[in-house]
Design a protein around this motif. Structure first.
Motif, mmCIF file in Angstrom:
data_model
loop_
_atom_site.group_PDB
_atom_site.id
_atom_site.type_symbol
_atom_site.label_atom_id
_atom_site.label_comp_id
_atom_site.label_asym_id
_atom_site.label_seq_id
_atom_site.Cartn_x
_atom_site.Cartn_y
_atom_site.Cartn_z
ATOM 1 N N LEU A 77 -15.110 -39.687 -128.745
ATOM 2 C CA LEU A 77 -14.149 -39.187 -129.718
ATOM 3 C C LEU A 77 -13.224 -38.147 -129.082
ATOM 4 O O LEU A 77 -12.006 -38.193 -129.275
ATOM 5 N N LEU A 78 -13.790 -37.235 -128.323
ATOM 6 C CA LEU A 78 -12.977 -36.201 -127.678
ATOM 7 C C LEU A 78 -11.945 -36.817 -126.743
ATOM 8 O O LEU A 78 -10.775 -36.405 -126.736
ATOM 9 N N PHE A 79 -12.357 -37.799 -125.946
ATOM 10 C CA PHE A 79 -11.419 -38.436 -125.016
ATOM 11 C C PHE A 79 -10.293 -39.141 -125.763
ATOM 12 O O PHE A 79 -9.134 -39.123 -125.333
ATOM 13 N N PHE A 80 -10.635 -39.776 -126.884
ATOM 14 C CA PHE A 80 -9.600 -40.474 -127.659
ATOM 15 C C PHE A 80 -8.636 -39.472 -128.291
ATOM 16 O O PHE A 80 -7.414 -39.684 -128.296
ATOM 17 N N LEU A 81 -9.164 -38.376 -128.806
ATOM 18 C CA LEU A 81 -8.307 -37.340 -129.376
ATOM 19 C C LEU A 81 -7.362 -36.774 -128.315
ATOM 20 O O LEU A 81 -6.175 -36.551 -128.577
ATOM 21 N N GLY A 82 -7.894 -36.553 -127.119
ATOM 22 C CA GLY A 82 -7.054 -36.074 -126.032
ATOM 23 C C GLY A 82 -5.968 -37.060 -125.662
ATOM 24 O O GLY A 82 -4.821 -36.674 -125.370
#
Length: 331
Positions: A77-82
């Motif tokens: 999720l964090l990578f996608f948000l970034g």
């Protein structure tokens, strides 16, 4: 007011069923994305449509199952948000119905981590503008952990609608917290239910102490004899806290006990523990899938409330500049 066309909704594969229902309630669809797995265990996610200048919401509960650990889901999720931030989205909001690590919000032993604060720092590090969640374990700790916008939804309107239809009119009602820490949550629900029912609703709570995973404490404060008892908590993990409180109510003459919580985590021996006859009905929302609950006896008494329309309306209001406070007040 933002252009409705600028709204974009996404979810990773693990959350697309719930997110799809949120999108349907908003009259739109989820944006296309790609998730790729590499042979060494690494992965990447990216949007497959332009998000430049758009108001983007990514919907994903953070829990672990047999396919992905909670840590794996968090990192993905964090990578996608970034990636969305790097793709020039105007605003990025993480909509996390169930937020992982929210229970570890303070030091209870020497050198303990404050994991909820570390998770907040990770969201901030990838450039997220805000995080929306529902019924965290400790609201003050959640709000203080973040240095970005936080939006906190409550399942209270869903529970009010459910219990106003199912409570017996001729029996008194008690809203009870299964531990001291949940008294404020139970009291807010008690006041709202009293207003909805237009008759008195009493309050109670159970003593609870936990050390090294062992729960103790037997004192029940409040009158439950011949009453309909709604045991209210933020989540059900092993079910031991609610089962213990339910049995205490039955031992003191309660007419009926509902075990009620926003998040049905259901770990360990929850199947066996929640099968106790002391709990007549079990009510949760659908922020989490029913991963580990296999008992037919428990399923027979289980009701799952649909929270997707509530999240959809919250996103609609946030996108258009509406009031979430009024939403939770039922306006």
């Amino acid at each position: 007011m933002p252009d409705p066309a600028s709204l974009a909704l996404f979810s990773l594969n693990a959350g697309c069923e719930f997110a799809g229902r949120v999108a349907a309630a908003l009259g739109t669809s989820l944006g296309a994305h790609e998730e790729r797995e590499f042979e060494d265990g690494e992965h990447k996610t990216r949007p497959l449509e332009s998000v430049r200048g758009r108001d983007v919401y990514v919907i994903q509960s953070l829990y672990g199952d047999a396919e992905q650990s909670v840590n794996d889901r968090l990192v993905r999720l964090l990578f996608f948000l970034g990636a969305l931030r790097d793709a020039a989205a105007a605003r990025v909001t993480a909509v996390v119905p169930y937020l992982c690590y929210a229970r570890k919000d303070r030091k209870t032993k020497s050198r303990d981590p404050v994991t909820s604060r570390y998770v907040a720092a990770l969201f901030e590090a990838v450039g997220v503008d805000g995080v929306m969640t529902m019924d965290v374990h400790n609201l003050a700790a959640f709000q203080n952990a973040f240095r970005i916008r936080t939006d906190h939804l409550e399942a209270r309107p869903l529970f009010l609608d459910h219990f106003s239809r199912h409570l017996e009119a001729d029996a008194p009602v008690v809203v009870m917290s299964p531990d001291v820490g949940g008294i404020k949550r139970a009291e807010l629900f008690r006041l709202a239910l009293e207003q909805r029912l237009e008759r008195p609703v009493e309050g109670a709570f159970m003593e609870k102490r936990r050390s090294a995973g062992v729960v103790s404490g037997r004192m029940l404060v409040g009158e439950v004899a011949d009453r309909q008892v709604i045991l209210l908590d933020d989540l059900i993990s092993s079910g031991g806290t609610l089962a213990r409180a339910a049995q205490a109510c039955i031992d003191q003459g309660a007419a009926r006990v509902w075990a009620t919580a926003t998040h049905g985590v259901f770990t360990g021996a929850a199947d066996r523990v929640l099968a106790t006859p002391a709990i007549e009905d079990l009510v949760v929302t659908d922020t989490l899938p029913l991963l580990r609950l296999e008992s037919a006896a428990v399923h027979a008494r289980l009701t799952r409330l649909d929270s997707a329309p509530l999240f959809a309306e919250a996103i609609r209001r946030m996108h258009s500049g509406g009031s979430l406070v009024r939403l939770l007040a039922g306006e």
